[in-house]
Design a protein around this motif. Sequence first.
Motif, PDB file in Angstrom:
ATOM      1  N   LEU A 150      56.396  29.852  10.051  1.00 14.81           N
ATOM      2  CA  LEU A 150      56.598  29.551  11.466  1.00 14.81           C
ATOM      3  C   LEU A 150      57.588  28.403  11.670  1.00 14.81           C
ATOM      4  CD1 LEU A 150      55.623  30.412  14.298  1.00 14.81           C
ATOM      5  CD2 LEU A 150      53.777  28.730  14.082  1.00 14.81           C
ATOM      6  N   ALA A 151      57.857  27.665  10.605  1.00 17.93           N
ATOM      7  CA  ALA A 151      58.815  26.560  10.692  1.00 17.93           C
ATOM      8  C   ALA A 151      60.260  27.055  10.734  1.00 17.93           C
ATOM      9  CB  ALA A 151      58.631  25.626   9.494  1.00 17.93           C
ATOM     10  N   TYR A 152      60.472  28.351  10.529  1.00 11.80           N
ATOM     11  CA  TYR A 152      61.830  28.899  10.433  1.00 11.80           C
ATOM     12  C   TYR A 152      62.076  29.927  11.539  1.00 11.80           C
ATOM     13  CZ  TYR A 152      61.142  27.067   5.675  1.00 11.80           C
ATOM     14  OH  TYR A 152      60.865  26.267   4.591  1.00 11.80           O
TER      15      TYR A 152
ATOM     16  N   ALA B  13      67.283  29.799   2.367  1.00 14.11           N
ATOM     17  CA  ALA B  13      68.163  28.651   2.140  1.00 14.11           C
ATOM     18  C   ALA B  13      67.399  27.403   1.721  1.00 14.11           C
ATOM     19  CB  ALA B  13      68.973  28.358   3.402  1.00 14.11           C
ATOM     20  N   ASP B  14      66.111  27.355   2.041  1.00 16.71           N
ATOM     21  CA  ASP B  14      65.291  26.185   1.731  1.00 16.71           C
ATOM     22  C   ASP B  14      64.639  26.355   0.362  1.00 16.71           C
ATOM     23  OD1 ASP B  14      63.575  24.066   1.586  1.00 16.71           O
ATOM     24  OD2 ASP B  14      62.446  24.556   3.409  1.00 16.71           O
ATOM     25  N   GLN B  15      65.109  25.590  -0.604  1.00 10.63           N
ATOM     26  CA  GLN B  15      64.613  25.713  -1.977  1.00 10.63           C
ATOM     27  C   GLN B  15      63.132  25.346  -2.111  1.00 10.63           C
ATOM     28  OE1 GLN B  15      66.277  26.824  -4.781  1.00 10.63           O
ATOM     29  NE2 GLN B  15      67.982  27.399  -3.451  1.00 10.63           N
TER      30      GLN B  15
ATOM     31  N   LEU C 109      56.802  32.337  17.801  1.00 12.31           N
ATOM     32  CA  LEU C 109      58.103  31.690  17.997  1.00 12.31           C
ATOM     33  C   LEU C 109      58.515  31.793  19.464  1.00 12.31           C
ATOM     34  CD1 LEU C 109      60.036  32.896  14.808  1.00 12.31           C
ATOM     35  CD2 LEU C 109      59.426  30.529  15.353  1.00 12.31           C
ATOM     36  N   ALA C 110      58.193  32.943  20.063  1.00 10.01           N
ATOM     37  CA  ALA C 110      58.545  33.165  21.464  1.00 10.01           C
ATOM     38  C   ALA C 110      57.607  32.433  22.414  1.00 10.01           C
ATOM     39  CB  ALA C 110      58.528  34.660  21.773  1.00 10.01           C
TER      40      ALA C 110
END
Length: 318
Positions: free
Chosen positions: A181-183, A191-193, A21-22
Amino acid sequence: MHFDVFNGDADGIIALLQLRLAEPKDAQLVTGVKRDIQLLEKLSVTLGDSVTVLDISMEKNKAGLEKALAADAKVFYADHHKSGDIPQHPNLDAHIDLDANTCTALIVDKLLNGRYHTWAITAAYGDNLIAKADQLAEDAGLSSEQQAQLKELGTLTNYNGYGSKLEDLHFDPAVLFQALLAYDDPFAVIADQSSPFYVLQSAYQQDMDKALAIKPQYQSDKLGVFELPNEASSRRISGVYGNLLANQSADSAHAVLTENSDGTYTVSLRAPLNDKQGAGDICSLFPTGGGRAAAAGINALPKEQVSAFIEAVEKQYA
């Protein structure tokens, strides 16, 4: 070529997650089930290559590390397991911390100055550093509900890593890493069901219900031993089940024995939470054993050595 080499459990996945992410990189992912730790042996590196290694014992990967360094590859290595003698080489950037109350994701968290701190807390929960994670969460101002959410996500990510082969798992760890990695934030996963969280949540409950129905094979003041049958569900749940038992009785060690197809046992040993030492030393007494002070395992313990294993644990914590 760049290689990202990481343990397939919560700590390995989330340690790499923070780094990528960084600093996103086009990398070849090298991982496996949680107990597949000699991952550097799988690499074929050449001059100009670079390698990031996370959450696998340097001691167990010494030959692969030395081979990579001899090929003049640059190696970044972060871990909290036994290291042995750390090679002194200009191409090795090693960050090793053997403290029983840390994990690889927390080491990375410090290096990144807490940039993805809630992910690091999630990893600490997944690695069963509950008291440490609780303190970090409180210091970060997280509510009790948020702490519970991170604990569940960490536990489920860790649960996914257990199995004797990739087919036992719900997600290949490389696939799970790429999905997470998408979050930027672990709360976004929950939060993503449609996230992996809900697949793992349902599967975990089914596997745990089976394990909780089993009575101890051996029980004393210092040790509880539980035997699980030779089933994929047993292999998946063994580690997090051991963590659950450890948290229920902090003064006792716990061993979960999962029967292998050849009649031996895969052993997950947890030291007492109030005496987090000795587990790795005990398991290292047996040919396929090893681990760290608080949690360790044996890949193939013959049935005739179970009594010797119990005796070693009792002696350690007497």
